[in-house]
Design an enzyme around this catalytic site. Structure first.
Site, PDB file in Angstrom:
ATOM      1  CG  LEU A  61      -2.255   0.906   1.265  1.00  0.00           C
ATOM      2  CD1 LEU A  61      -2.900   0.662  -0.097  1.00  0.00           C
ATOM      3  CD2 LEU A  61      -3.096   0.542   2.342  1.00  0.00           C
ATOM      4  CG  HIS A  62       4.480   1.374   0.129  1.00  0.00           C
ATOM      5  ND1 HIS A  62       4.804   2.127   1.249  1.00  0.00           N
ATOM      6  CD2 HIS A  62       4.311   0.089   0.707  1.00  0.00           C
ATOM      7  CE1 HIS A  62       5.015   1.518   2.254  1.00  0.00           C
ATOM      8  NE2 HIS A  62       4.735   0.188   2.113  1.00  0.00           N
ATOM      9  CB  ALA A  63       4.113   4.462  -4.638  1.00  0.00           C
TER      10      ALA A  63
END
Length: 86
Positions: A14-16
């Site tokens: 759950l990044h970028a």
């Protein structure tokens, strides 16, 4: 209070981009939205990209998304789909 437990499928967790998509949808909701890890990390503001990314959610980890209020079930379904998307 409604909640969804979701396993994050994206390779980057759950990044970028997945986090940005998640937060953009969360910001449209009129209620408070929180994201936490089941191990006790969080909850953090689901409308803050920095807070969501600071949770350091990786592929295969589970998060708990919570919201309360009118329309929260629909919002939670949409956010869960975003978090679970590969």
């Amino acid at each position: 209070m409604g909640e969804r437990k979701v396993t994050v499928a994206a390779e980057v967790g759950l990044h970028a981009r997945p986090a940005a998509t998640f937060v953009q949808r969360a910001k449209l909701a009129p209620m408070e939205i929180t994201v936490a890890k089941p191990n006790g990390e969080g909850p953090v503001n689901g409308k803050s990209i920095l807070a969501v990314m600071a949770l350091d959610v990786r592929q295969g980890e589970t998060v708990v998304i919570s919201a309360e209020g009118e329309g929260s079930e629909e919002v939670l379904d949409e956010l869960a789909a975003i978090a679970a998307a590969p």
